[in-house]
Structures are given as structure tokens and as C-alpha cells.
Design an enzyme around this catalytic site. Structure first.
Site, PDB file in Angstrom:
ATOM      1  N   ASN A 140       0.861  -1.185   0.000  1.00  0.00           N
ATOM      2  CA  ASN A 140       0.000   0.000   0.000  1.00  0.00           C
ATOM      3  C   ASN A 140       0.899   1.237   0.000  1.00  0.00           C
ATOM      4  O   ASN A 140       1.511   1.559   1.017  1.00  0.00           O
ATOM      5  CB  ASN A 140      -0.907  -0.022   1.237  1.00  0.00           C
ATOM      6  CG  ASN A 140      -1.742   1.238   1.356  1.00  0.00           C
ATOM      7  OD1 ASN A 140      -1.880   1.993   0.390  1.00  0.00           O
ATOM      8  ND2 ASN A 140      -2.304   1.475   2.533  1.00  0.00           N
TER       9      ASN A 140
ATOM     10  N   LYS B  98       0.090   4.298  -0.183  1.00  0.00           N
ATOM     11  CA  LYS B  98      -0.541   5.486   0.419  1.00  0.00           C
ATOM     12  C   LYS B  98      -0.284   6.692  -0.494  1.00  0.00           C
ATOM     13  O   LYS B  98      -0.236   6.520  -1.706  1.00  0.00           O
ATOM     14  CB  LYS B  98      -0.016   5.713   1.837  1.00  0.00           C
ATOM     15  CG  LYS B  98      -0.005   4.428   2.666  1.00  0.00           C
ATOM     16  CD  LYS B  98       0.098   4.668   4.132  1.00  0.00           C
ATOM     17  CE  LYS B  98       0.242   3.333   4.845  1.00  0.00           C
ATOM     18  NZ  LYS B  98      -0.179   3.347   6.208  1.00  0.00           N
TER      19      LYS B  98
ATOM     20  N   HIS C  80      -9.806   0.973   4.330  1.00  0.00           N
ATOM     21  CA  HIS C  80      -8.550   1.147   5.070  1.00  0.00           C
ATOM     22  C   HIS C  80      -8.822   2.091   6.236  1.00  0.00           C
ATOM     23  O   HIS C  80      -9.591   3.048   6.087  1.00  0.00           O
ATOM     24  CB  HIS C  80      -7.469   1.711   4.137  1.00  0.00           C
ATOM     25  CG  HIS C  80      -6.101   1.665   4.764  1.00  0.00           C
ATOM     26  ND1 HIS C  80      -5.703   2.572   5.712  1.00  0.00           N
ATOM     27  CD2 HIS C  80      -5.064   0.805   4.594  1.00  0.00           C
ATOM     28  CE1 HIS C  80      -4.468   2.268   6.099  1.00  0.00           C
ATOM     29  NE2 HIS C  80      -4.058   1.196   5.441  1.00  0.00           N
TER      30      HIS C  80
ATOM     31  N   GLU D 133      -6.150  -5.730   9.809  1.00  0.00           N
ATOM     32  CA  GLU D 133      -5.171  -4.710  10.164  1.00  0.00           C
ATOM     33  C   GLU D 133      -5.612  -4.008  11.456  1.00  0.00           C
ATOM     34  O   GLU D 133      -6.459  -3.101  11.413  1.00  0.00           O
ATOM     35  CB  GLU D 133      -5.087  -3.650   9.061  1.00  0.00           C
ATOM     36  CG  GLU D 133      -4.691  -4.187   7.708  1.00  0.00           C
ATOM     37  CD  GLU D 133      -4.031  -3.092   6.886  1.00  0.00           C
ATOM     38  OE1 GLU D 133      -2.844  -3.241   6.595  1.00  0.00           O
ATOM     39  OE2 GLU D 133      -4.689  -2.088   6.570  1.00  0.00           O
TER      40      GLU D 133
ATOM     41  N   GLY E  21       1.412   1.651  11.081  1.00  0.00           N
ATOM     42  CA  GLY E  21       2.401   2.719  11.129  1.00  0.00           C
ATOM     43  C   GLY E  21       2.953   3.031  12.513  1.00  0.00           C
ATOM     44  O   GLY E  21       3.576   4.070  12.711  1.00  0.00           O
TER      45      GLY E  21
ATOM     46  N   SER F  24       2.532  -2.645  10.518  1.00  0.00           N
ATOM     47  CA  SER F  24       3.937  -2.544  10.948  1.00  0.00           C
ATOM     48  C   SER F  24       4.798  -3.751  10.567  1.00  0.00           C
ATOM     49  O   SER F  24       5.658  -4.180  11.341  1.00  0.00           O
ATOM     50  CB  SER F  24       4.008  -2.293  12.463  1.00  0.00           C
ATOM     51  OG  SER F  24       3.513  -1.003  12.744  1.00  0.00           O
TER      52      SER F  24
ATOM     53  N   GLY G 224       2.541  -1.573   4.419  1.00  0.00           N
ATOM     54  CA  GLY G 224       2.459  -0.135   4.162  1.00  0.00           C
ATOM     55  C   GLY G 224       3.851   0.458   4.010  1.00  0.00           C
ATOM     56  O   GLY G 224       4.509   0.306   2.990  1.00  0.00           O
ATOM     57  N   GLY G 225       4.317   1.117   5.081  1.00  0.00           N
ATOM     58  CA  GLY G 225       5.599   1.829   5.049  1.00  0.00           C
ATOM     59  C   GLY G 225       6.748   1.051   4.419  1.00  0.00           C
ATOM     60  O   GLY G 225       7.504   1.602   3.604  1.00  0.00           O
TER      61      GLY G 225
HETATM   62  C1  PEP Z   1      -1.215  -0.157   5.834  1.00  0.00           C
HETATM   63  O1  PEP Z   1      -1.143   1.009   5.424  1.00  0.00           O
HETATM   64  O2  PEP Z   1      -2.140  -0.876   5.478  1.00  0.00           O
HETATM   65  C2  PEP Z   1      -0.176  -0.648   6.741  1.00  0.00           C
HETATM   66  C3  PEP Z   1      -0.253  -1.875   7.157  1.00  0.00           C
HETATM   67  O3  PEP Z   1       0.807   0.244   7.070  1.00  0.00           O
HETATM   68  P1  PEP Z   1       2.178  -0.078   7.853  1.00  0.00           P
HETATM   69  O4  PEP Z   1       2.746  -1.341   7.264  1.00  0.00           O
HETATM   70  O5  PEP Z   1       3.031   1.097   7.611  1.00  0.00           O
HETATM   71  O6  PEP Z   1       1.817  -0.283   9.292  1.00  0.00           O
END
Ligand code: PEP
Length: 246
Positions: free
Chosen positions: A8, A10, A93, A165, A171, A211, A232-233
Site C-alpha cells: 500500500n 498510500k 482502510h 489490520e 504505522g 507494521s 504499508g511503510g
Molecule cells: C497499511 O497502510 O495498510 C499498513 C499496514 O501500514 P504499515 O505497514 O506502515 O503499518
């Protein structure tokens, strides 16, 4: 069984930067058998379409409108996304739920719009820290799932991936432990079984997200009942993300 890894993006990178990212990412996953999906801004679709053409990689939107067309400035419809070559869309999300004040009814409508144009849905659900600490996780997920999947036929579930999630994990660098995820995933399958059938509960793909990074991902892939990861990140680093995908 092939696992899914979804990145993702973002609101990160410009289309040109995304293309440079792919210059580094694509050579690293040449032999990779994972189902890789990039959820990217719509401004990046043309890049994804041309660069993923000769690969098995799919791409998707991060959100769609609950409306079909009309005076909805700033919104993008399911058919627009589909026509640009996307195969998937994220729905619900926690960031879009919060920022755009999405209601449970609008999320259900978005899912119906997506499926109507053969766009597969990655439905994000998760509990708050408070819900987990007061043992309301299952109740919260049931409410999210029941409302999101309302009115769907059982055979439409094959076009839905559930991304579990926990909101408090996105994050933050914090994750549930393996046992907690295993229990929650079993709870999600039980909820699906109650609303549909055991067969569809067994078959539906459930991913974990929150995360995940290059050093902790391995423990999550191995969890019973988990069919992959939503990252995500950590997906913004092409080398790390390629390692996770591989
Ligand atoms: C997400 O944006 O769905 C996510 C899981 O972010 P992160 O991995 O940064 O926690």
C-alpha cells in the site's frame, strides 16, 4: 498455496519516482511466485499498466467512490479504476475510514460497486487499541464484516480478500503477537462461516497488515490461516519489499 503480498503506497512518490522504484524492484522479483499487488494512487496507474504488462504483478486503487457517476468532485468510480487496468481496490482502510468519515453503509456500497465491474476487493478491517484491551475485538470485526458483506452472494466472496489490520498497529511499529493474530483470524473465519458457509470461510483469503518490515515479516507469513501480508511503510523501499515478496 501461493501467498499474497500487497504493497500500500498510500500518498507516496510521484509517477516518475514510482517508475524509478520499479527499476529497482522488478529485477529483484523475477523468479518470485508470490501474488504481488500494488495499491497505488490513480495517478500511477499508467505506469503500473505499462511496467506490469509482462509480469504477474497486479495493481489496484486505494479507494473508490460509493457512487457510480455524477457530481462528486474529487472522487473516482469503480469503472474508471477498472478501465485503467486495475484489478483490485482497497476498501475500508482505517486511514480512509477516518479521514473521509466513511460509514459502514458506504463501505458496503463501495464493495457492491467494485464487484459489479469485476474489481476485486481488499477489505480492511481491524480493531482499536481500546477494543482489544476491553476484549471487544471479535465484536468489532463482526460488526465491520457483517455490514461490509451485507447482501453479497456466497460466490462473490471469491473476489474478496480480507486484510486484518489492527488500527493500533498501522504505522506504529507495534504488532499483535502470533497467537493473537492466529486467534483473530480464526474468529474472522467463524464470522464468515456464520454469515455464509464453512466452505467459504475456509476458502477466503485473509492477510495480516500492520507494521510489517523486513525483519519481522517471516513470523506473520507462517501463522495458521494467514494467506499473505499487507505492507504499508516497508513497501516504499524496493529492496526490502522485494525481499518480503520473495
Ligand atoms: C497499511 O497502510 O495498510 C499498513 C499496514 O501500514 P504499515 O505497514 O506502515 O503499518
Amino acid at each position: 498455496m501461493k501467498k499474497f503480498v500487497i504493497g500500500n503506497f498510500k500518498m507516496n512518490t510521484t509517477p516518475l519516482q514510482f517508475s524509478s522504484y520499479l527499476d529497482e524492484f522488478l529485477p529483484r522479483i523475477k523468479e518470485c511466485k508470490t501474488n504481488i499487488i500494488f495499491c497505488i494512487p490513480a495517478t500511477h496507474f499508467h505506469v503500473a499498466k505499462s511496467r506490469f504488462d509482462a509480469t504477474n504483478i497486479k495493481f489496484g486503487a486505494q479507494n473508490i467512490s460509493c457512487e457510480e457517476s455524477g457530481a462528486f468532485t474529487g472522487e473516482i468510480s469503480s469503472s474508471m479504476v477498472k478501465e485503467c487496468g486495475a484489478d483490485y481496490t482497497l476498501i475500508g482502510h482505517s486511514e480512509t475510514r477516518r479521514r473521509f468519515k466513511e460509514t459502514l453503509e458506504s463501505l458496503n456500497q463501495k464493495i457492491i460497486r467494485a464487484l459489479a465491474v469485476n474489481l476485486k476487493v481488499i477489505l480492511c478491517i481491524g480493531e482499536t487499541k481500546y477494543e482489544r484491551s476491553t476484549r471487544k475485538t471479535k465484536l468489532s470485526l463482526k460488526r465491520q464484516l457483517d455490514s461490509a458483506l451485507k447482501g453479497l452472494y456466497e460466490n462473490e466472496l471469491k473476489n474478496i480478500i480480507i486484510a486484518y489490520e489492527p488500527i493500533w498497529s498501522i504505522g506504529t511499529g507495534k504488532t499483535p503477537n502470533v497467537k493473537e493474530i492466529e486467534t483473530t483470524v480464526a474468529d474472522i473465519r467463524a464470522i464468515i462461516s456464520d454469515s455464509f458457509t464453512q466452505r467459504s470461510a475456509d476458502k477466503i483469503n485473509i492477510l495480516y497488515g500492520g507494521s510489517i518490515n523486513e525483519s519481522n515479516f517471516a513470523q506473520f507469513v507462517k501463522i495458521k490461516g494467514i494467506n499473505g501480508l499487507l505492507v504499508g511503510g516497508a513497501c516504499l523501499n524496493p529492496k526490502s519489499f522485494a525481499n518480503i515478496c520473495r
